[in-house]
Design a protein around this motif. Structure first.
Motif, PDB file in Angstrom:
ATOM      1  N   ARG A  14       0.796  -1.231   0.000  1.00  0.00           N
ATOM      2  CA  ARG A  14       0.000   0.000   0.000  1.00  0.00           C
ATOM      3  C   ARG A  14       0.825   1.276   0.000  1.00  0.00           C
ATOM      4  NH1 ARG A  14      -2.164   3.250   4.045  1.00  0.00           N
ATOM      5  NH2 ARG A  14      -3.949   4.426   3.342  1.00  0.00           N
ATOM      6  N   PRO A  15       1.851   1.410   0.847  1.00  0.00           N
ATOM      7  CA  PRO A  15       2.577   2.689   0.846  1.00  0.00           C
ATOM      8  C   PRO A  15       3.665   2.816  -0.213  1.00  0.00           C
ATOM      9  CG  PRO A  15       3.370   1.312   2.619  1.00  0.00           C
ATOM     10  CD  PRO A  15       2.241   0.563   1.966  1.00  0.00           C
ATOM     11  N   ARG A  16       3.871   1.764  -1.026  1.00  0.00           N
ATOM     12  CA  ARG A  16       4.983   1.804  -1.972  1.00  0.00           C
ATOM     13  C   ARG A  16       4.834   2.923  -2.999  1.00  0.00           C
ATOM     14  NH1 ARG A  16       5.467  -3.647  -3.815  1.00  0.00           N
ATOM     15  NH2 ARG A  16       5.906  -4.001  -1.636  1.00  0.00           N
ATOM     16  N   TRP A  17       3.673   3.021  -3.625  1.00  0.00           N
ATOM     17  CA  TRP A  17       3.398   4.090  -4.595  1.00  0.00           C
ATOM     18  C   TRP A  17       2.173   4.848  -4.137  1.00  0.00           C
ATOM     19  CZ3 TRP A  17       6.679   5.367  -8.325  1.00  0.00           C
ATOM     20  CH2 TRP A  17       7.589   4.407  -8.762  1.00  0.00           C
ATOM     21  N   ARG A  18       2.204   6.164  -4.257  1.00  0.00           N
ATOM     22  CA  ARG A  18       1.059   6.979  -3.860  1.00  0.00           C
ATOM     23  C   ARG A  18       0.999   8.197  -4.777  1.00  0.00           C
ATOM     24  NH1 ARG A  18       0.162   7.641   2.316  1.00  0.00           N
ATOM     25  NH2 ARG A  18      -0.427   5.516   1.885  1.00  0.00           N
ATOM     26  N   PHE A  19      -0.182   8.461  -5.310  1.00  0.00           N
ATOM     27  CA  PHE A  19      -0.411   9.623  -6.165  1.00  0.00           C
ATOM     28  C   PHE A  19      -1.450  10.512  -5.496  1.00  0.00           C
ATOM     29  CE2 PHE A  19       0.732   6.053  -8.830  1.00  0.00           C
ATOM     30  CZ  PHE A  19       1.675   6.579  -9.690  1.00  0.00           C
ATOM     31  N   PHE A  72       1.517   2.966   7.230  1.00  0.00           N
ATOM     32  CA  PHE A  72       1.385   1.508   7.253  1.00  0.00           C
ATOM     33  C   PHE A  72      -0.011   1.028   7.651  1.00  0.00           C
ATOM     34  CE2 PHE A  72       5.936   2.346   7.910  1.00  0.00           C
ATOM     35  CZ  PHE A  72       6.414   1.723   6.766  1.00  0.00           C
ATOM     36  N   SER A  73      -1.007   1.906   7.604  1.00  0.00           N
ATOM     37  CA  SER A  73      -2.379   1.529   7.950  1.00  0.00           C
ATOM     38  C   SER A  73      -2.990   0.696   6.822  1.00  0.00           C
ATOM     39  CB  SER A  73      -3.218   2.773   8.223  1.00  0.00           C
ATOM     40  OG  SER A  73      -3.300   3.578   7.069  1.00  0.00           O
ATOM     41  N   PRO A  74      -4.041  -0.071   7.132  1.00  0.00           N
ATOM     42  CA  PRO A  74      -4.688  -0.875   6.083  1.00  0.00           C
ATOM     43  C   PRO A  74      -5.479   0.003   5.110  1.00  0.00           C
ATOM     44  CG  PRO A  74      -5.836  -1.118   8.181  1.00  0.00           C
ATOM     45  CD  PRO A  74      -4.616  -0.286   8.446  1.00  0.00           C
ATOM     46  N   PRO A  75      -5.744  -0.511   3.920  1.00  0.00           N
ATOM     47  CA  PRO A  75      -6.527   0.253   2.939  1.00  0.00           C
ATOM     48  C   PRO A  75      -7.904   0.633   3.476  1.00  0.00           C
ATOM     49  CG  PRO A  75      -5.563  -1.693   1.919  1.00  0.00           C
ATOM     50  CD  PRO A  75      -5.320  -1.805   3.396  1.00  0.00           C
ATOM     51  N   GLY A  76      -8.390   1.788   3.019  1.00  0.00           N
ATOM     52  CA  GLY A  76      -9.739   2.208   3.338  1.00  0.00           C
ATOM     53  C   GLY A  76      -9.910   2.909   4.665  1.00  0.00           C
ATOM     54  N   THR A  77      -8.809   3.218   5.355  1.00  0.00           N
ATOM     55  CA  THR A  77      -8.940   3.911   6.635  1.00  0.00           C
ATOM     56  C   THR A  77      -8.520   5.360   6.482  1.00  0.00           C
ATOM     57  OG1 THR A  77      -6.739   3.136   7.321  1.00  0.00           O
ATOM     58  CG2 THR A  77      -8.628   1.837   8.041  1.00  0.00           C
ATOM     59  N   GLN A  78      -9.289   6.239   7.079  1.00  0.00           N
ATOM     60  CA  GLN A  78      -9.051   7.680   7.031  1.00  0.00           C
ATOM     61  C   GLN A  78      -8.550   8.162   8.383  1.00  0.00           C
ATOM     62  OE1 GLN A  78      -9.318   8.650   3.497  1.00  0.00           O
ATOM     63  NE2 GLN A  78     -10.014  10.522   4.470  1.00  0.00           N
ATOM     64  N   SER A  79      -7.949   9.341   8.362  1.00  0.00           N
ATOM     65  CA  SER A  79      -7.654  10.058   9.599  1.00  0.00           C
ATOM     66  C   SER A  79      -8.250  11.453   9.461  1.00  0.00           C
ATOM     67  CB  SER A  79      -6.149  10.125   9.868  1.00  0.00           C
ATOM     68  OG  SER A  79      -5.523  10.963   8.931  1.00  0.00           O
ATOM     69  N   TYR A  80      -8.564  12.041  10.600  1.00  0.00           N
ATOM     70  CA  TYR A  80      -9.169  13.371  10.654  1.00  0.00           C
ATOM     71  C   TYR A  80      -8.345  14.185  11.636  1.00  0.00           C
ATOM     72  CZ  TYR A  80     -12.754  10.442   8.676  1.00  0.00           C
ATOM     73  OH  TYR A  80     -13.406   9.540   7.890  1.00  0.00           O
ATOM     74  N   PHE A  81      -7.932  15.372  11.248  1.00  0.00           N
ATOM     75  CA  PHE A  81      -6.972  16.089  12.078  1.00  0.00           C
ATOM     76  C   PHE A  81      -7.301  17.564  12.242  1.00  0.00           C
ATOM     77  CE2 PHE A  81      -5.438  15.546   7.747  1.00  0.00           C
ATOM     78  CZ  PHE A  81      -5.232  16.861   7.338  1.00  0.00           C
TER      79      PHE A  81
END
Length: 164
Positions: A14-19, A72-81
């Motif tokens: 998951r974290p390898r490539w990110r756009f 390193f979180s699993p797919p589909g999880t959001q954070s709010y800050f």
């Protein structure tokens, strides 16, 4: 519009490539999408500056936002800050602290960090995402930026972005 591409040499896919693509609806509201192709994940991103910073004056910049959860979180999880940041130009420091809610862990974390100006276009950022510490060496131009990243002291990465 800002486009960003990140690569990290992690074992995790998951974290390898990110756009990322983000569009400023105003100078205080940024909306976008994050795409993680290894897991076919698309997440919304948003950042709303509630209170812009006034140089050499109090209070700090205050913003509210959302993005995918930590690296390193699993797919589909959001954070709010909720983030507080203050430039200290005479010291060449830009510290910040956030209160972050993680959908993955279902708890609050307190990310924090500091950017240290090295030269007009170069800075070193040390950041803790609430669990792990990451180092970034940044070069920022008028329309582009490049960052060399050390993720959690073990994984190297690179990020590049352009404003169009």
């Amino acid at each position: 519009m800002q486009l960003t591409l990140r690569y990290a040499n992690t074992k995790e896919a998951r974290p390898r490539w990110r756009f990322n693509a983000a569009y400023g609806l105003s100078d205080r509201l940024l909306l976008g999408l994050e795409y993680n192709p290894a897991v076919g994940e698309v997440n919304p991103t948003a950042n709303w500056t509630l209170l812009p910073e006034k140089m050499d004056a109090w209070p700090p910049m205050i913003s509210l936002g959302t993005s995918s959860d930590r690296i390193f979180s699993p797919p589909g999880t959001q954070s709010y800050f909720l983030t507080f940041a203050k430039s200290l130009p005479r010291l060449k420091l830009d510290p910040y602290v956030s209160l972050n809610y993680s959908e993955w862990e279902r708890t609050f974390t307190v990310p924090f960090g500091i950017s240290i100006a090295l030269q007009p276009q170069w800075s070193l950022m040390i950041q803790n995402d609430g669990r792990n510490t990451h180092w970034l060496l940044n070069r920022t131009g008028k329309r582009n930026n490049v960052s060399l990243i050390l993720i959690n002291g073990r994984h190297f990465g690179i990020s590049t972005g352009v404003k169009i």
